[in-house]
Design a protein around this motif. Structure first.
Motif, short mmCIF file in Angstrom:
data_model
loop_
_atom_site.label_atom_id
_atom_site.label_comp_id
_atom_site.label_asym_id
_atom_site.label_seq_id
_atom_site.Cartn_x
_atom_site.Cartn_y
_atom_site.Cartn_z
N ARG A 199 22.21 -45.31 -87.67
CA ARG A 199 23.15 -45.49 -88.78
C ARG A 199 24.53 -45.95 -88.27
O ARG A 199 25.23 -46.72 -88.92
N ARG A 200 24.90 -45.44 -87.08
CA ARG A 200 26.20 -45.81 -86.51
C ARG A 200 26.19 -47.20 -85.88
O ARG A 200 27.21 -47.63 -85.33
N GLU A 235 20.92 -40.87 -86.95
CA GLU A 235 22.39 -40.98 -86.97
C GLU A 235 22.86 -42.08 -86.01
O GLU A 235 23.76 -42.86 -86.34
N VAL A 273 28.40 -36.92 -82.95
CA VAL A 273 27.11 -37.37 -83.50
C VAL A 273 26.38 -36.18 -84.13
O VAL A 273 25.82 -36.29 -85.22
N GLY A 287 27.80 -35.42 -87.43
CA GLY A 287 27.38 -36.43 -88.40
C GLY A 287 25.94 -36.25 -88.84
O GLY A 287 25.59 -36.53 -89.99
#
Ligand code: AMP
Ligand code: GLY
Length: 416
Positions: A249-250, A246, A109, A112
């Motif tokens: 977003r995931r 993030e 994470v 990312g």
């Protein structure tokens, strides 16, 4: 508002204490709790890892909010079960709690999100371990991938010790050593809006002078007089908000408490680890300084309305907490010993110093030790020196056979 807190540590005692002082909290329940929490909340027996049982209890009690304290229930999916039952819950989903549950996932994470952290390798075989240890050199940092109650990390110059720890774990993260002081910064988030709390410093090693094994934490203080006043803003921009974004977003939004364990290195701030819940013992000092009533803040996170929350208000006081641990903590803590002196603290040191219970239980009239970290003596004062003096004064009144505590909590920061 009726609230149910899940957990039985000093962190949960601190949460319950703050909630009990919130005028909007009309009923406070805790499961399973401990002897100290029983003084501010009604206790219930429940298997904290059983989501069905926790949500059934929350339903029976008719609570408006469930607050899940420790990581194990979160990683087991307890918050999901409560949320599915339609009850607001403070704490991330099982998937989002992997930010703490798997160090390898957290690294993914961070990569990312572009969050600064130690370079690392994930290893599953002795050959990979040797290669990684070789690549970074000393001091070696070897972390069990999974949950280990703060005890899965070995930092050592001894390659044999490093390799032995690595090979005893199924999957390890081996990483670059980060120098510089450590800071714990917590943020409350609803998955979108991120509200940072005040930073604290924890003392992870068992013995004075940062010697001895890693523990869950032996003491903490806040504020950090030595830290850059822009630190919180910087970490919000470079770590906390990008991580929350993030996760969303995931497709695994993180709501609850995001704990960033940071190293302030010569090359800038780096994340050492994330946790998915309030830190223990840092929560004891952070909440001691929070003036905004806690219940509304946690409910706003649970309901996704943090964007309209008033800015948090903080006391200018300093806070220090000193953990009293059992004999042989963290290896094989001895339990069942009587604890005395608690009434003296209540009579002579309150309200500036007070005891938050962790591993304690009541047997008849006595309170006895029931875990490794037994209690956490917390004190406030106009500065760290005063808070420290008050905390240690209270510690000196408490007797527990064979107990141990550090004598240098906040000493350096207070200039003692
Ligand atoms: P963690 O469980 O990841 O917080 O690690 C426990 C403790 O080990 C941290 O608080 C640090 O004191 C130490 N530690 C972990 N990672 C590193 C690192 N990369 N460099 C130096 N010390 C570390
Ligand atoms: N005090 C460290 C932790 O809560 O993980």
């Amino acid at each position: 508002m009726k609230v149910l807190v899940i957990g039985n540590g000093a962190r949960e005692h601190a949460l319950c204490r703050s909630l009990s002082l919130d005028p909007d909290v009309t009923a406070l329940h805790c499961a399973p709790g401990n002897a100290g929490i029983a003084e501010v909340a009604e206790l219930h027996q429940v298997d904290a890892l059983d989501g069905t049982a926790v949500s059934a209890l929350a339903g029976e009690l008719g609570v408006d909010l469930v607050v899940v304290g420790p990581e194990a229930p979160l990683v087991a999916g307890v918050a999901d079960a409560v949320r599915e039952a339609g009850i607001p819950v403070f704490g991330p989903s099982k998937e989002a709690a992997q930010l703490e549950g798997s160090k390898a996932f957290a690294k993914e994470v961070m990569a990312g999100a572009g969050v600064p952290t130690a370079r690392s390798y994930v290893c599953t075989t002795p050959a990979e371990v040797d290669e990684a240890l070789d690549a970074f050199g000393t001091p070696y940092v070897v972390k069990d991938d999974g949950l280990a109650a703060g005890k899965g990390v070995v930092v050592t110059d001894d390659i044999q010790v490093a390799a032995a720890h690595a090979n005893a774990c199924e999957r390890v993260v081996i990483e670059e050593y980060l120098d510089g002081p450590e800071v714990s910064l917590f943020a409350i988030t609803d998955g979108q809006t991120v509200v940072p709390l005040q930073p604290a410093q924890d003392f992870k090693r068992a013995l004075d002078g940062d010697e001895g094994p890693n523990t869950g934490g032996m003491g903490a203080y806040s504020p950090l007089p030595w830290a850059d006043p822009k630190l919180v803003d910087e970490v919000l921009q470079t770590v906390l908000q990008p991580t929350v974004d993030e996760m969303r977003r995931r497709g695994t939004p993180f709501s609850g408490l995001l704990y960033a364990g940071l190293a302030i290195t010569s090359r800038g701030v780096r994340v050492i680890e994330f946790n998915a819940r309030f830190g223990d013992p840092e929560t004891q000092v952070v909440l001691a300084r929070l003036k905004t009533p806690l219940g509304g803040v946690l409910l706003a996170a649970a309901n996704g309305t943090l964007d309209v929350l008033e800015p948090l208000r903080w006391s200018d006081d300093a806070a220090v907490t000193v953990v009293v641990a059992s004999r042989n903590y963290p290896a094989t803590p001895r339990t069942g010993d009587p604890i005395t002196g608690l009434d003296e603290v209540a009579a002579q040191d309150a309200p500036h110093a007070y005891v938050l219970h962790a591993g304690t239980k009541r047997t008849g009239d006595a309170i006895v030790s029931a875990g490794g970290r037994v209690l956490s003596v917390t004190a406030t004062g106009k500065n760290l020196t005063e808070a420290r003096d008050r905390a240690y004064q209270a510690v000196s009144r408490i007797h527990l056979d064979g107990s141990q505590h550090r004598t240098d909590i906040a000493a350096k920061a207070a200039g003692a």
